[in-house]
Design a protein around this motif. Structure first.
Motif, PDB file in Angstrom:
ATOM      1  N   UNK A  29       8.368  -2.338  -5.347  1.00  0.00           N
ATOM      2  CA  UNK A  29       7.468  -1.192  -5.765  1.00  0.00           C
ATOM      3  C   UNK A  29       8.022  -0.666  -7.399  1.00  0.00           C
ATOM      4  N   UNK A  30       9.234  -0.528  -7.613  1.00  0.00           N
ATOM      5  CA  UNK A  30       9.627   0.034  -8.742  1.00  0.00           C
ATOM      6  C   UNK A  30       9.253  -0.867  -9.979  1.00  0.00           C
ATOM      7  N   UNK A  31       9.710  -2.082  -9.893  1.00  0.00           N
ATOM      8  CA  UNK A  31       9.433  -3.074 -10.865  1.00  0.00           C
ATOM      9  C   UNK A  31       8.196  -3.731 -11.139  1.00  0.00           C
ATOM     10  N   UNK A  32       6.971  -3.472 -10.003  1.00  0.00           N
ATOM     11  CA  UNK A  32       5.959  -3.822 -10.339  1.00  0.00           C
ATOM     12  C   UNK A  32       4.914  -2.828 -10.532  1.00  0.00           C
ATOM     13  N   UNK A  33       5.126  -1.711  -9.931  1.00  0.00           N
ATOM     14  CA  UNK A  33       4.281  -0.673  -9.800  1.00  0.00           C
ATOM     15  C   UNK A  33       4.842   0.597 -10.477  1.00  0.00           C
ATOM     16  N   UNK A  34       6.094   0.573 -10.837  1.00  0.00           N
ATOM     17  CA  UNK A  34       6.956   1.814 -11.339  1.00  0.00           C
ATOM     18  C   UNK A  34       6.813   2.975 -10.351  1.00  0.00           C
ATOM     19  N   UNK A  35       6.965   2.631  -9.167  1.00  0.00           N
ATOM     20  CA  UNK A  35       6.948   3.933  -8.350  1.00  0.00           C
ATOM     21  C   UNK A  35       8.357   3.659  -7.441  1.00  0.00           C
TER      22      UNK A  35
ATOM     23  N   UNK B 224       0.910  -0.725   7.098  1.00  0.00           N
ATOM     24  CA  UNK B 224       1.713  -0.721   6.135  1.00  0.00           C
ATOM     25  C   UNK B 224       2.004  -1.821   5.593  1.00  0.00           C
ATOM     26  N   UNK B 225       2.105  -2.160   4.090  1.00  0.00           N
ATOM     27  CA  UNK B 225       2.321  -3.148   3.286  1.00  0.00           C
ATOM     28  C   UNK B 225       3.345  -2.859   2.249  1.00  0.00           C
ATOM     29  N   UNK B 226       3.964  -3.917   1.798  1.00  0.00           N
ATOM     30  CA  UNK B 226       4.832  -3.885   0.693  1.00  0.00           C
ATOM     31  C   UNK B 226       4.175  -4.155  -0.554  1.00  0.00           C
ATOM     32  N   UNK B 227       5.040  -4.072  -1.790  1.00  0.00           N
ATOM     33  CA  UNK B 227       4.583  -4.252  -3.129  1.00  0.00           C
ATOM     34  C   UNK B 227       3.638  -5.429  -3.459  1.00  0.00           C
ATOM     35  N   UNK B 228       3.758  -6.418  -2.538  1.00  0.00           N
ATOM     36  CA  UNK B 228       3.134  -7.622  -2.816  1.00  0.00           C
ATOM     37  C   UNK B 228       2.103  -7.907  -1.870  1.00  0.00           C
ATOM     38  N   UNK B 229       1.615  -6.725  -1.229  1.00  0.00           N
ATOM     39  CA  UNK B 229       0.156  -6.922  -0.430  1.00  0.00           C
ATOM     40  C   UNK B 229       0.713  -7.643   0.998  1.00  0.00           C
ATOM     41  N   UNK B 230       2.031  -7.635   1.393  1.00  0.00           N
ATOM     42  CA  UNK B 230       2.256  -8.448   2.735  1.00  0.00           C
ATOM     43  C   UNK B 230       2.366  -7.142   3.642  1.00  0.00           C
ATOM     44  N   UNK B 231       1.978  -7.380   4.832  1.00  0.00           N
ATOM     45  CA  UNK B 231       1.952  -6.325   5.961  1.00  0.00           C
ATOM     46  C   UNK B 231       3.465  -6.367   6.572  1.00  0.00           C
TER      47      UNK B 231
END
Length: 283
Positions: free
Chosen positions: A22-28, A66-73
């Motif tokens: 989430x931090x590396x892709x979406x800066x969260x 709930x999903x992760x940063x890559x859209x996997x449930x």
């Protein structure tokens, strides 16, 4: 069983990997998932009355996921009547119970990457306005009370939160049954179909090897020329007893710090700065 391979119960190490993505892709930073509910259209159950009739004017059951940063449930829960709100469903869900009772082995708070104070910050899920604000669940600020600091926070949170909306969209595109109406006489049968689709979504996405790429747009070399110094952060400190609102305010301040801010966040969120961006074309 496919669910044990493609949707296993996350471990502490898995949560940390999700947070890193989430931090590396979406800066969260410290985000371990995006939460939302999806209304799955169904044909009215026999003798069910209007309990599944939702605000969109059709019968549905709600998939809370709930999903992760890559859209996997990573977590799913289905079967709630369509007339219920996302916040009410989450409050009554087993998902919330296990989160609050430490059943998911979520990591202990740890400092944000660029936080100079090294204050431990809790890991959390990102959600929309329909969900209640808590230490482990951050939602946007109300649109009625927005200032520039809050606008930036809402933008940064939405970058991670949108992954669950994308996951729903991808699953519905591949498996049209989610667009319904599903014709079954029992809610258990509908739940089985929905759960199978979610697991197959993870299966297909992993088998295809498609993952999100970091959305770093710094190649535009956008920097704010004036106006940033007029955005005054709140004076906030946190500890293990801090309220959910204090935690959200602390993260809002963090997004304004030089190392944690994004070059383009000012342009997209702050009206006073939107038209005062100059472009540095040097390389």
């Amino acid at each position: 069983m496919l669910n044990e391979i493609y949707m296993p119960v996350p471990t502490r190490e898995h949560w940390k990997l999700i947070a890193d993505r989430f931090e590396s892709i979406w800066n969260l930073p410290n985000c371990i998932g995006a939460l939302d509910g999806k209304h799955v259209r169904i044909e009215k159950f026999p003798n069910a009355g209007s309990q599944n009739y939702n605000y969109k004017s059709y019968h549905s059951v709600v998939l809370m996921a709930c999903c992760d940063a890559d859209g996997l449930f990573t977590m799913i829960e289905s079967g709630y009547a369509g007339r219920n709100s996302d916040g009410g469903i989450f409050k009554a869900s087993a998902m919330k119970y296990w989160i609050t009772h430490e059943g998911f082995d979520i990591p202990s708070p740890s400092p944000l990457t660029y936080d100079e104070t090294n204050s431990p910050f809790p890991y959390y899920f990102a959600a929309d306005e329909a969900f209640p604000l808590s230490q482990y669940l951050l939602r946007p600020y109300s649109k009625r009370t927005l200032d520039n600091v809050k606008r930036i926070f809402n933008y940064r949170l939405s970058r991670g939160r949108k992954t669950i909306e994308c996951a729903f969209g991808m699953a519905a595109e591949k498996f049209q049954v989610l667009n319904g109406p599903i014709r079954c006489r029992k809610v258990e049968s509908v739940n089985d179909i929905i759960k199978a689709v979610c697991i197959l979504h993870n299966y297909v996405r992993k088998r295809e090897g498609i993952v999100y790429r970091p959305t770093d747009t710094q190649e535009d070399h956008e920097i704010a020329a004036v106006g940033i110094d007029t955005i005054i952060p709140r004076q906030v400190t946190i500890n293990e007893r801090s309220s959910a609102n204090t935690i959200r305010n602390y993260l809002s301040n963090y997004f304004l710090s030089p190392r944690a801010s994004l070059p383009w966040q000012w342009k997209y969120t702050v009206p006073e700065i939107r038209n005062t961006i100059r472009y540095d074309t040097t390389t």
